[in-house]
Write a protein that holds these residues in place. Sequence first.
Motif, PDB file in Angstrom:
ATOM      1  N   HIS A 152       0.804  -1.229   0.000  1.00 19.57           N
ATOM      2  CA  HIS A 152       0.000   0.000   0.000  1.00 19.57           C
ATOM      3  C   HIS A 152       0.837   1.280   0.000  1.00 19.57           C
ATOM      4  CE1 HIS A 152      -3.609  -2.360   0.368  1.00 19.57           C
ATOM      5  NE2 HIS A 152      -4.346  -1.261   0.359  1.00 19.57           N
ATOM      6  N   TRP A 153       2.073   1.189  -0.395  1.00 17.16           N
ATOM      7  CA  TRP A 153       2.911   2.378  -0.594  1.00 17.16           C
ATOM      8  C   TRP A 153       4.062   1.970  -1.495  1.00 17.16           C
ATOM      9  CZ3 TRP A 153       6.764   5.072   3.190  1.00 17.16           C
ATOM     10  CH2 TRP A 153       7.163   6.296   2.625  1.00 17.16           C
ATOM     11  N   GLY A 154       4.170   2.611  -2.632  1.00 15.77           N
ATOM     12  CA  GLY A 154       5.173   2.227  -3.610  1.00 15.77           C
ATOM     13  C   GLY A 154       6.596   2.261  -3.085  1.00 15.77           C
ATOM     14  N   MET A 155       6.923   3.285  -2.271  1.00 12.94           N
ATOM     15  CA  MET A 155       8.292   3.399  -1.785  1.00 12.94           C
ATOM     16  C   MET A 155       8.645   2.273  -0.812  1.00 12.94           C
ATOM     17  SD  MET A 155       9.167   5.985  -3.563  1.00 12.94           S
ATOM     18  CE  MET A 155       7.926   5.352  -4.740  1.00 12.94           C
ATOM     19  N   LEU A 156       7.659   1.861   0.002  1.00 11.67           N
ATOM     20  CA  LEU A 156       7.865   0.717   0.891  1.00 11.67           C
ATOM     21  C   LEU A 156       8.049  -0.557   0.075  1.00 11.67           C
ATOM     22  CD1 LEU A 156       7.818  -0.561   3.735  1.00 11.67           C
ATOM     23  CD2 LEU A 156       5.310  -0.682   3.531  1.00 11.67           C
ATOM     24  N   GLU A 161      11.370  -4.975  -1.515  1.00  9.06           N
ATOM     25  CA  GLU A 161      11.614  -5.999  -2.527  1.00  9.06           C
ATOM     26  C   GLU A 161      12.947  -5.835  -3.249  1.00  9.06           C
ATOM     27  OE1 GLU A 161       8.282  -6.440  -5.116  1.00  9.06           O
ATOM     28  OE2 GLU A 161       6.871  -6.827  -3.474  1.00  9.06           O
ATOM     29  N   TYR A 162      13.440  -4.595  -3.371  1.00  7.30           N
ATOM     30  CA  TYR A 162      14.670  -4.370  -4.140  1.00  7.30           C
ATOM     31  C   TYR A 162      15.810  -3.786  -3.309  1.00  7.30           C
ATOM     32  CZ  TYR A 162      11.766  -5.390  -8.160  1.00  7.30           C
ATOM     33  OH  TYR A 162      10.930  -6.015  -9.051  1.00  7.30           O
ATOM     34  N   GLY A 163      15.587  -3.551  -2.038  1.00  8.13           N
ATOM     35  CA  GLY A 163      16.667  -3.141  -1.163  1.00  8.13           C
ATOM     36  C   GLY A 163      16.716  -1.648  -0.893  1.00  8.13           C
ATOM     37  N   LEU A 164      17.416  -1.317   0.182  1.00  7.40           N
ATOM     38  CA  LEU A 164      17.502   0.076   0.624  1.00  7.40           C
ATOM     39  C   LEU A 164      18.259   0.938  -0.379  1.00  7.40           C
ATOM     40  CD1 LEU A 164      16.845   2.025   2.927  1.00  7.40           C
ATOM     41  CD2 LEU A 164      19.020   1.382   3.994  1.00  7.40           C
ATOM     42  N   VAL A 165      19.336   0.402  -0.953  1.00  2.00           N
ATOM     43  CA  VAL A 165      20.130   1.175  -1.912  1.00  2.00           C
ATOM     44  C   VAL A 165      19.288   1.546  -3.134  1.00  2.00           C
ATOM     45  CG1 VAL A 165      22.110   1.105  -3.474  1.00  2.00           C
ATOM     46  CG2 VAL A 165      22.320   0.195  -1.153  1.00  2.00           C
ATOM     47  N   THR A 166      18.481   0.603  -3.612  1.00  2.00           N
ATOM     48  CA  THR A 166      17.624   0.868  -4.772  1.00  2.00           C
ATOM     49  C   THR A 166      16.654   2.004  -4.485  1.00  2.00           C
ATOM     50  OG1 THR A 166      17.757  -1.457  -5.437  1.00  2.00           O
ATOM     51  CG2 THR A 166      15.971  -0.144  -6.378  1.00  2.00           C
ATOM     52  N   LEU A 167      16.059   1.990  -3.291  1.00  2.00           N
ATOM     53  CA  LEU A 167      15.134   3.059  -2.936  1.00  2.00           C
ATOM     54  C   LEU A 167      15.847   4.405  -2.888  1.00  2.00           C
ATOM     55  CD1 LEU A 167      12.386   4.111  -1.959  1.00  2.00           C
ATOM     56  CD2 LEU A 167      13.131   3.598   0.382  1.00  2.00           C
ATOM     57  N   VAL A 168      17.029   4.441  -2.271  1.00  2.00           N
ATOM     58  CA  VAL A 168      17.781   5.697  -2.168  1.00  2.00           C
ATOM     59  C   VAL A 168      18.118   6.233  -3.557  1.00  2.00           C
ATOM     60  CG1 VAL A 168      19.941   6.737  -1.411  1.00  2.00           C
ATOM     61  CG2 VAL A 168      18.693   5.213   0.127  1.00  2.00           C
ATOM     62  N   VAL A 169      18.568   5.348  -4.451  1.00  2.00           N
ATOM     63  CA  VAL A 169      18.916   5.768  -5.813  1.00  2.00           C
ATOM     64  C   VAL A 169      17.678   6.306  -6.530  1.00  2.00           C
ATOM     65  CG1 VAL A 169      19.666   4.953  -8.083  1.00  2.00           C
ATOM     66  CG2 VAL A 169      20.890   4.222  -6.023  1.00  2.00           C
ATOM     67  N   PHE A 170      16.551   5.618  -6.388  1.00  2.00           N
ATOM     68  CA  PHE A 170      15.311   6.051  -7.044  1.00  2.00           C
ATOM     69  C   PHE A 170      14.892   7.428  -6.551  1.00  2.00           C
ATOM     70  CE2 PHE A 170      10.555   5.938  -7.235  1.00  2.00           C
ATOM     71  CZ  PHE A 170      10.454   6.001  -8.617  1.00  2.00           C
ATOM     72  N   LEU A 171      14.945   7.647  -5.232  1.00  2.00           N
ATOM     73  CA  LEU A 171      14.573   8.945  -4.676  1.00  2.00           C
ATOM     74  C   LEU A 171      15.544  10.034  -5.112  1.00  2.00           C
ATOM     75  CD1 LEU A 171      13.518   7.929  -1.043  1.00  2.00           C
ATOM     76  CD2 LEU A 171      12.031   8.527  -2.957  1.00  2.00           C
ATOM     77  N   ILE A 216       7.280  19.491  -9.917  1.00  2.00           N
ATOM     78  CA  ILE A 216       6.272  19.121  -8.923  1.00  2.00           C
ATOM     79  C   ILE A 216       5.847  17.666  -9.092  1.00  2.00           C
ATOM     80  CG2 ILE A 216       3.873  19.529  -8.211  1.00  2.00           C
ATOM     81  CD1 ILE A 216       4.386  22.514  -8.870  1.00  2.00           C
ATOM     82  N   MET A 217       5.636  17.224 -10.321  1.00  2.00           N
ATOM     83  CA  MET A 217       5.186  15.856 -10.539  1.00  2.00           C
ATOM     84  C   MET A 217       6.260  14.842 -10.183  1.00  2.00           C
ATOM     85  SD  MET A 217       2.670  15.990 -13.857  1.00  2.00           S
ATOM     86  CE  MET A 217       2.153  14.301 -13.541  1.00  2.00           C
ATOM     87  N   LEU A 218       7.533  15.213 -10.370  1.00  2.00           N
ATOM     88  CA  LEU A 218       8.608  14.322  -9.929  1.00  2.00           C
ATOM     89  C   LEU A 218       8.624  14.215  -8.404  1.00  2.00           C
ATOM     90  CD1 LEU A 218      11.466  15.467 -12.343  1.00  2.00           C
ATOM     91  CD2 LEU A 218      10.451  13.187 -12.256  1.00  2.00           C
ATOM     92  N   MET A 219       8.435  15.345  -7.722  1.00  2.00           N
ATOM     93  CA  MET A 219       8.440  15.333  -6.259  1.00  2.00           C
ATOM     94  C   MET A 219       7.228  14.615  -5.680  1.00  2.00           C
ATOM     95  SD  MET A 219       9.926  19.069  -5.105  1.00  2.00           S
ATOM     96  CE  MET A 219       8.835  20.060  -6.139  1.00  2.00           C
ATOM     97  N   SER A 220       6.143  14.541  -6.442  1.00  2.00           N
ATOM     98  CA  SER A 220       4.910  13.962  -5.913  1.00  2.00           C
ATOM     99  C   SER A 220       4.823  12.454  -6.084  1.00  2.00           C
ATOM    100  CB  SER A 220       3.698  14.614  -6.581  1.00  2.00           C
ATOM    101  OG  SER A 220       3.629  14.279  -7.957  1.00  2.00           O
ATOM    102  N   VAL A 221       5.789  11.839  -6.755  1.00  2.00           N
ATOM    103  CA  VAL A 221       5.737  10.389  -6.990  1.00  2.00           C
ATOM    104  C   VAL A 221       5.588   9.591  -5.694  1.00  2.00           C
ATOM    105  CG1 VAL A 221       7.055   8.386  -7.804  1.00  2.00           C
ATOM    106  CG2 VAL A 221       6.872  10.417  -9.231  1.00  2.00           C
ATOM    107  N   PRO A 222       6.415   9.849  -4.653  1.00  2.00           N
ATOM    108  CA  PRO A 222       6.240   9.073  -3.413  1.00  2.00           C
ATOM    109  C   PRO A 222       4.851   9.229  -2.800  1.00  2.00           C
ATOM    110  CG  PRO A 222       8.368  10.184  -3.410  1.00  2.00           C
ATOM    111  CD  PRO A 222       7.602  10.737  -4.564  1.00  2.00           C
ATOM    112  N   VAL A 223       4.249  10.418  -2.939  1.00  2.00           N
ATOM    113  CA  VAL A 223       2.918  10.635  -2.375  1.00  2.00           C
ATOM    114  C   VAL A 223       1.861   9.916  -3.207  1.00  2.00           C
ATOM    115  CG1 VAL A 223       1.225  12.372  -1.676  1.00  2.00           C
ATOM    116  CG2 VAL A 223       3.668  12.867  -1.485  1.00  2.00           C
TER     117      VAL A 223
END
Length: 267
Positions: A152-156, A161-171, A216-223
């Motif tokens: 229920h949250w894409g970033m989680l 599933e792909y690791g902490l480093v992957t999330l950091v790189v994506f953000l 703005i749309m790039l920043m809103s992806v996690p939300v």
Amino acid sequence: MLAVLIPLTIFVMFAFRQQWVKLVMVLLLVVWCQQLVMTDGRAAMLVVVMTVALLLMRSWLGRATLAGALAAFWVAVREGFGPAVALWAQVYAVWDQVDEAPRSSWLRVQLMKSGWHMLRESNWIGVGPGGYGVRNLDPDNPVNIWFMPNAHWGMLEVMTEYGLVTLVVFLLVLAGGAAACLVLGRRRRRRDAAFGVGDFASRWSSARVWLSMTSIMLMSVPVISLSNSTWLRQPLTAVHLATLVAMVAGTLARTALVPRSAPATHG
């Protein structure tokens, strides 16, 4: 989808000068917002509020308008104005229900705890594609939610599933793209000023509105990803990311020939 359509409609409304286009966009905004209220999409509502607020913060007049609107909302809540009180109740419920099982806010907190447990058990490299739903139902998971197999949250979902480093790189990619758009916007402002374009006209030109909306749309992806049960596997995610890629490509095309400073004049 509404969280993507509404910001794009706002952009078109500001970017095009034809009055009939603005009228059509206003009518579409009314329809989109009505659908948003009917579906009670709180994450999408947050994205819309975030988009409008960030657009207003681009100028001192907009910031003053935003401050005035917040002050008026606070007064309306204090005075017991019905619609304002109802809206505040919706906002307050998000925080107030954190400890109330099985309310939505409580459930999201438990899903985050479950994902964090999985990540630690995987030595921070992730449990693999689709692993969240399987591991969340594992009886050995101390915070498993047996009736909710989705993050229920894409970033989680990405982190688990792909690791902490992957999330950091994506953000970092999202943040870097947003920052680059803001830098290009400032460069565009300097160029416009050098060519004698007024600040108001420059600020609301289609090029600078495009840069602002892309940022703005790039920043809103996690939300936005809060509104998806399985963000990585939903077709709408592909549509959203493809839209962002198109906007970034359009940004590069619009700004490729923008000089860093005004061209030299020879008299």
